[in-house]
Design a protein around this motif. Structure first.
Motif, PDB file in Angstrom:
ATOM      1  N   GLN A  92      12.990  45.119  85.042  1.00 50.75           N
ATOM      2  CA  GLN A  92      13.718  43.932  85.487  1.00 50.75           C
ATOM      3  C   GLN A  92      14.438  43.255  84.320  1.00 50.75           C
ATOM      4  O   GLN A  92      15.529  42.748  84.475  1.00 50.75           O
ATOM      5  N   LEU A 145       9.840  42.553  81.646  1.00 52.26           N
ATOM      6  CA  LEU A 145       9.362  42.542  83.027  1.00 52.26           C
ATOM      7  C   LEU A 145       9.653  43.882  83.697  1.00 52.26           C
ATOM      8  O   LEU A 145      10.788  44.359  83.689  1.00 52.26           O
ATOM      9  N   ASP A 187       5.449  42.391  89.837  1.00 48.12           N
ATOM     10  CA  ASP A 187       6.217  42.227  88.605  1.00 48.12           C
ATOM     11  C   ASP A 187       5.238  42.045  87.469  1.00 48.12           C
ATOM     12  O   ASP A 187       4.360  41.183  87.526  1.00 48.12           O
ATOM     13  N   ARG A 189       8.920  46.134  87.329  1.00 49.28           N
ATOM     14  CA  ARG A 189       8.494  46.062  88.731  1.00 49.28           C
ATOM     15  C   ARG A 189       7.739  47.341  89.067  1.00 49.28           C
ATOM     16  O   ARG A 189       8.192  48.449  88.778  1.00 49.28           O
ATOM     17  N   GLN A 217       4.534  41.619  83.328  1.00 51.43           N
ATOM     18  CA  GLN A 217       5.004  41.275  81.986  1.00 51.43           C
ATOM     19  C   GLN A 217       4.419  42.282  80.998  1.00 51.43           C
ATOM     20  O   GLN A 217       3.222  42.534  81.017  1.00 51.43           O
TER      21      GLN A 217
END
Length: 168
Positions: free
Chosen positions: A130, A134, A100, A136, A102
């Motif tokens: 996400q 965020l 994940d 993935r 940022q």
């Protein structure tokens, strides 16, 4: 429709029309002789492109585009060579996993460009967004520090769109 919105759409339509004419000219090698077909075709292409991808809020800075293209080509070649190396040397260790990440890019064109481009970096594939900040990723080798490559890409996209940059 506000005056500003009309102006943005008109400028976008004109740019797309000129690009379509340029492509027509390159492919036909005779814009004047084939203009009777190229101009209506270009207008149709502009109409379709405006329906499928309306002008966004963010604009690419044309002076930053060549540098981004050079970066894109370079990382694409590196990714291809990495896949070639992994294919020819199956004993190379892999440490696959999900990561994940940022990001500091607004939703829309900048984040979509990030998700598309990061899939061309060595060993990474964007899986889904996400949340607003965020993303993935699937990584072939999480020990290769894909976060550092992603931050460089994020910075390049911020520069391309004239957004504030997160690298110093």
């Amino acid at each position: 429709m506000e005056s500003h919105d009309w102006h943005v759409k008109a400028v976008s339509a004109l740019q797309r029309f000129l690009l379509a004419l340029l492509v027509w000219w390159v492919l036909s090698d005779d814009l004047i002789g084939s203009g009777w077909m190229g101009i209506p075709t270009s207008l149709l292409v502009v109409w379709a492109s405006l329906q499928l991808a309306p002008p966004g809020r963010y604009r690419i800075r044309l002076l930053a585009l060549p540098r981004f293209c050079l970066y894109f080509i370079t990382v694409s070649i590196i990714a291809g060579l990495d896949i070639l190396r992994r294919t020819l040397t199956p004993s190379l260790p892999l440490n696959p996993g999900m990561l994940d990440l940022q990001i500091d890019l607004p939703e829309g064109q900048p984040s979509w460009l990030f998700m598309i481009t990061i899939s061309l970096l060595p060993g990474t594939l964007s899986v889904k967004r996400q949340s607003d900040s965020l993303i993935r990723l699937h990584c072939l080798d999480t020990s290769n520090n894909p976060q550092a490559d992603a931050k460089i890409l994020e910075h390049r996209i911020q520069t391309l769109y004239g957004l504030r940059t997160s690298l110093t």
